[in-house]
Design a protein around this motif. Structure first.
Motif, PDB file in Angstrom:
ATOM      1  N   ARG A   1       0.835  -1.209   0.000  1.00 10.48           N
ATOM      2  CA  ARG A   1       0.000   0.000   0.000  1.00 10.48           C
ATOM      3  C   ARG A   1       0.863   1.250   0.000  1.00 10.48           C
ATOM      4  N   ARG A   2       1.888   1.269   0.868  1.00  9.67           N
ATOM      5  CA  ARG A   2       2.731   2.464   0.964  1.00  9.67           C
ATOM      6  C   ARG A   2       3.542   2.698  -0.304  1.00  9.67           C
ATOM      7  N   ARG A   3       4.025   1.624  -0.919  1.00 10.69           N
ATOM      8  CA  ARG A   3       4.827   1.810  -2.141  1.00 10.69           C
ATOM      9  C   ARG A   3       3.964   2.387  -3.264  1.00 10.69           C
ATOM     10  N   LEU A   4       2.683   2.089  -3.242  1.00 13.20           N
ATOM     11  CA  LEU A   4       1.773   2.711  -4.212  1.00 13.20           C
ATOM     12  C   LEU A   4       1.489   4.160  -3.818  1.00 13.20           C
ATOM     13  N   GLN A   5       1.202   4.376  -2.539  1.00 10.04           N
ATOM     14  CA  GLN A   5       0.854   5.739  -2.099  1.00 10.04           C
ATOM     15  C   GLN A   5       2.024   6.705  -2.291  1.00 10.04           C
ATOM     16  N   TRP A   6       3.254   6.227  -2.017  1.00  5.16           N
ATOM     17  CA  TRP A   6       4.417   7.103  -2.202  1.00  5.16           C
ATOM     18  C   TRP A   6       4.541   7.573  -3.652  1.00  5.16           C
ATOM     19  N   ARG A   7       3.966   6.776  -4.547  1.00  4.27           N
ATOM     20  CA  ARG A   7       4.028   7.146  -5.976  1.00  4.27           C
ATOM     21  C   ARG A   7       2.728   7.768  -6.467  1.00  4.27           C
ATOM     22  N   ASP A   8       1.845   8.096  -5.530  1.00  6.92           N
ATOM     23  CA  ASP A   8       0.530   8.663  -5.882  1.00  6.92           C
ATOM     24  C   ASP A   8      -0.280   7.743  -6.782  1.00  6.92           C
ATOM     25  N   LEU A   9      -0.119   6.452  -6.581  1.00  8.03           N
ATOM     26  CA  LEU A   9      -0.893   5.486  -7.367  1.00  8.03           C
ATOM     27  C   LEU A   9      -2.060   4.988  -6.519  1.00  8.03           C
ATOM     28  N   PRO A  10      -3.253   4.888  -7.103  1.00  9.18           N
ATOM     29  CA  PRO A  10      -4.439   4.570  -6.298  1.00  9.18           C
ATOM     30  C   PRO A  10      -4.506   3.107  -5.858  1.00  9.18           C
ATOM     31  N   VAL A  11      -4.924   2.914  -4.623  1.00 10.13           N
ATOM     32  CA  VAL A  11      -4.955   1.571  -4.041  1.00 10.13           C
ATOM     33  C   VAL A  11      -6.114   1.464  -3.049  1.00 10.13           C
ATOM     34  N   THR A  12      -6.718   0.277  -2.996  1.00 13.05           N
ATOM     35  CA  THR A  12      -7.739  -0.023  -1.993  1.00 13.05           C
ATOM     36  C   THR A  12      -7.332  -1.317  -1.294  1.00 13.05           C
ATOM     37  N   VAL A  13      -7.477  -1.349   0.027  1.00 14.51           N
ATOM     38  CA  VAL A  13      -7.200  -2.578   0.767  1.00 14.51           C
ATOM     39  C   VAL A  13      -8.517  -3.122   1.313  1.00 14.51           C
ATOM     40  N   VAL A  14      -8.809  -4.382   1.025  1.00 16.51           N
ATOM     41  CA  VAL A  14     -10.057  -4.997   1.490  1.00 16.51           C
ATOM     42  C   VAL A  14      -9.721  -6.186   2.390  1.00 16.51           C
ATOM     43  N   PRO A  15     -10.014  -6.085   3.698  1.00 23.73           N
ATOM     44  CA  PRO A  15      -9.827  -7.259   4.550  1.00 23.73           C
ATOM     45  C   PRO A  15     -10.930  -8.272   4.292  1.00 23.73           C
ATOM     46  N   VAL A  16     -10.564  -9.533   4.196  1.00 19.83           N
ATOM     47  CA  VAL A  16     -11.568 -10.587   4.014  1.00 19.83           C
ATOM     48  C   VAL A  16     -11.391 -11.592   5.150  1.00 19.83           C
ATOM     49  N   SER A  17     -12.380 -11.644   6.029  1.00 24.01           N
ATOM     50  CA  SER A  17     -12.344 -12.572   7.162  1.00 24.01           C
ATOM     51  C   SER A  17     -13.370 -13.678   6.925  1.00 24.01           C
ATOM     52  N   VAL A  18     -13.449 -14.594   7.888  1.00 28.20           N
ATOM     53  CA  VAL A  18     -14.392 -15.710   7.759  1.00 28.20           C
ATOM     54  C   VAL A  18     -15.792 -15.170   7.436  1.00 28.20           C
ATOM     55  N   GLY A  19     -16.383 -15.666   6.377  1.00 25.62           N
ATOM     56  CA  GLY A  19     -17.755 -15.293   6.003  1.00 25.62           C
ATOM     57  C   GLY A  19     -17.857 -14.079   5.099  1.00 25.62           C
ATOM     58  N   ASP A  20     -16.791 -13.323   4.938  1.00 24.34           N
ATOM     59  CA  ASP A  20     -16.859 -12.119   4.097  1.00 24.34           C
ATOM     60  C   ASP A  20     -16.806 -12.487   2.617  1.00 24.34           C
ATOM     61  N   PRO A  21     -17.485 -11.695   1.781  1.00 24.21           N
ATOM     62  CA  PRO A  21     -17.389 -11.960   0.339  1.00 24.21           C
ATOM     63  C   PRO A  21     -16.024 -11.535  -0.200  1.00 24.21           C
TER      64      PRO A  21
END
Ligand code: GLN
Length: 247
Positions: free
Chosen positions: A33-53
């Motif tokens: 995530r940080r290596r993308l943000q340092w370059r102003d590149l867009p990123v989304t992080v999605v946590p997926v736990s038990v039962g999550d789509p």
């Protein structure tokens, strides 16, 4: 380089952040995530736990290590995602699976107590536990498999992994024990799926590997994104200290 209006937003999926996160493996998500943000590149992080789509637009899937018990806890949910994970692997989704997650991307992990934890068969590997744990820093030469060259991390596992004919080793272990302490193989690769025993987190000490994963994800999306160089002095120093001398 900063992102252009056509630069795709990369979706990083963090699998089981609570259960499968030992020896700093969540750091792999932070590093990407940080290596993308340092370059102003867009990123989304999605946590997926038990039962999550699972997000439909996953670009990179990251799974960490876990105790045998944690692997058992998420086991049914993970196996339930088997068809989806195999389809994602066939579709070229980038996956970085560390230790316990690596084992579960394989066919099975039989713990040293004889408990069988089923895998999803994305990687053609099997793992059997023993009483002795393989512990220590490790550096891995990935020549011929990755552009990234040397990977540096920390291993701590009781499972011994054997590769089948459809999996290639990620590299050759230089200072540690690797997949099984016998054949000097470390990790496994097929398409954009990479499994490894390296914790630490591995991407914090292997910045070229981090960028290689990002490039693979952009390539799969058909995006030609040039990653501007970052100052990697500190991660590379940390890698040199942790790597020690090859045996
Ligand atoms: N429980 C597994 C083993 O001991 C995985 C450990 C880990 O993820 N570090 O082999």
């Amino acid at each position: 380089m900063t992102g252009t209006p056509t630069t795709p937003t990369l979706t990083l999926v963090h699998l089981y952040p609570r259960e499968m996160n030992i020896y700093g493996d969540t750091g792999n998500v932070l590093v990407l995530r940080r290596r993308l943000q340092w370059r102003d590149l867009p990123v989304t992080v999605v946590p997926v736990s038990v039962g999550d789509p699972m997000p439909a637009d996953a670009d990179i899937l990251l799974g960490g290590g876990g105790q045998d018990a944690a692997q058992g806890d998420i086991g049914a949910d993970f196996v339930g995602r088997g068809a989806e994970l195999r389809a994602m692997a066939d579709d070229g989704v980038v996956m970085l699976a560390i230790c316990g997650s690596f084992q579960m991307l394989g066919h099975e992990f039989v713990t040293h107590e004889g408990r069988r934890i089923e895998g999803v068969g994305v990687l053609d590997v099997v793992t059997h536990g023993q009483r002795e744990r393989l512990i220590g820093n490790n550096w891995v030469d990935t020549a011929g498999e990755l552009d990234a060259g040397r990977l540096v991390g920390y291993e701590n596992h009781s499972g011994l992994t054997t590769l089948g004919s459809d999996a290639r080793p990620l590299g050759r272990t230089q200072t540690g024990r690797g997949n099984n302490g016998r054949d000097r193989t470390e990790g496994a690769v097929r398409d954009n799926v990479i499994g490894t025993y390296l914790h630490g987190p591995v991407l914090a000490k292997s910045p070229r590997f981090a960028d290689e994963l990002l490039q693979r994800a952009y390539r799969r999306r058909g995006a030609d994104v040039e990653l501007a160089p970052l100052d990697d002095t500190l991660p590379l120093q940390a890698a040199t200290v942790a790597a020690g001398r090859p045996r």
